[in-house]
Design a protein around this motif. Sequence first.
Motif, PDB file in Angstrom:
ATOM      1  N   GLU A 164       0.830  -1.205   0.000  1.00 30.58           N
ATOM      2  CA  GLU A 164       0.000   0.000   0.000  1.00 30.58           C
ATOM      3  C   GLU A 164       0.862   1.253   0.000  1.00 30.58           C
ATOM      4  OE1 GLU A 164      -4.088  -1.208   2.290  1.00 30.58           O
ATOM      5  OE2 GLU A 164      -2.529  -0.235   3.472  1.00 30.58           O
ATOM      6  N   VAL A 165       0.306   2.318  -0.576  1.00 31.49           N
ATOM      7  CA  VAL A 165       0.880   3.658  -0.490  1.00 31.49           C
ATOM      8  C   VAL A 165      -0.218   4.555   0.068  1.00 31.49           C
ATOM      9  CG1 VAL A 165       1.857   5.612  -1.747  1.00 31.49           C
ATOM     10  CG2 VAL A 165       2.424   3.270  -2.452  1.00 31.49           C
ATOM     11  N   GLN A 166       0.073   5.238   1.168  1.00 31.12           N
ATOM     12  CA  GLN A 166      -0.911   6.120   1.793  1.00 31.12           C
ATOM     13  C   GLN A 166      -0.251   7.443   2.155  1.00 31.12           C
ATOM     14  OE1 GLN A 166      -3.326   4.546   4.969  1.00 31.12           O
ATOM     15  NE2 GLN A 166      -3.104   2.451   4.215  1.00 31.12           N
ATOM     16  N   ILE A 197       9.714   0.481   5.244  1.00 32.92           N
ATOM     17  CA  ILE A 197       8.801   1.451   4.645  1.00 32.92           C
ATOM     18  C   ILE A 197       9.636   2.446   3.858  1.00 32.92           C
ATOM     19  CG2 ILE A 197       6.966   1.210   6.364  1.00 32.92           C
ATOM     20  CD1 ILE A 197       7.943   3.815   7.647  1.00 32.92           C
ATOM     21  N   ASN A 198       9.009   3.068   2.867  1.00 29.46           N
ATOM     22  CA  ASN A 198       9.714   4.039   2.038  1.00 29.46           C
ATOM     23  C   ASN A 198       8.957   5.356   2.019  1.00 29.46           C
ATOM     24  OD1 ASN A 198      11.726   2.180   1.135  1.00 29.46           O
ATOM     25  ND2 ASN A 198      10.210   1.309  -0.254  1.00 29.46           N
ATOM     26  N   VAL A 222       7.761   8.157  -0.129  1.00 27.76           N
ATOM     27  CA  VAL A 222       7.504   8.410  -1.542  1.00 27.76           C
ATOM     28  C   VAL A 222       7.620   9.902  -1.826  1.00 27.76           C
ATOM     29  CG1 VAL A 222       5.778   8.235  -3.385  1.00 27.76           C
ATOM     30  CG2 VAL A 222       6.014   6.388  -1.707  1.00 27.76           C
ATOM     31  N   TRP A 258       3.916  10.863   2.117  1.00 28.45           N
ATOM     32  CA  TRP A 258       3.409   9.705   1.384  1.00 28.45           C
ATOM     33  C   TRP A 258       4.344   8.550   1.693  1.00 28.45           C
ATOM     34  CZ3 TRP A 258      -0.920   9.536  -1.745  1.00 28.45           C
ATOM     35  CH2 TRP A 258      -1.557  10.759  -1.978  1.00 28.45           C
ATOM     36  N   SER A 291       5.161   4.287   1.505  1.00 24.13           N
ATOM     37  CA  SER A 291       4.960   2.994   0.868  1.00 24.13           C
ATOM     38  C   SER A 291       5.353   1.913   1.867  1.00 24.13           C
ATOM     39  CB  SER A 291       5.832   2.900  -0.387  1.00 24.13           C
ATOM     40  OG  SER A 291       5.866   1.584  -0.881  1.00 24.13           O
ATOM     41  N   VAL A 336       6.329  -1.874   2.897  1.00 21.54           N
ATOM     42  CA  VAL A 336       7.024  -2.975   2.242  1.00 21.54           C
ATOM     43  C   VAL A 336       6.999  -4.236   3.107  1.00 21.54           C
ATOM     44  CG1 VAL A 336       9.181  -3.719   1.199  1.00 21.54           C
ATOM     45  CG2 VAL A 336       8.516  -1.311   1.049  1.00 21.54           C
TER      46      VAL A 336
END
Length: 92
Positions: free
Chosen positions: A12-14, A43-44, A46, A58, A60, A62
Motif C-alpha cells: 500500500e501507499v498512503q 517502509i519508504n 515516496v 506519502w 509505501s 514494504v
Amino acid sequence: MPIDSFPMQPGEVQDFDMLFGEYLTLMADTPSGHVVNPLPTGINLVNSEIVGQNIKVWISAVVPGRYKVTARMSTTGGRTREHEILILVKDA
C-alpha cells in the motif's frame, strides 16, 4: 504527546498529515521548510511537502512491522518543531 498510529498492508501507499497548525497559530508563525528523518528499512518515503501549516508524507509499506516516522518543520520565526507518527504494517 501520544503518537498517532496508522495501519497499512505491504504494497500500500498512503498519505498522512503531520499537524502543526495549532502550534503555529499559537506562536503566530509560518512554515519555512521541513525534513523527514530517514525512514527505517521496511517502509519508504515516496514524497513529502508542506501543505498549509502541515507536513504531508506519502509512505509505501514494504515489510510487516512497526515504524516511527519523524518530520521536523522549521519556521520563519526561527522555531523548529517535530511531529511523529507510528506506521503499523501488517499482512491481512
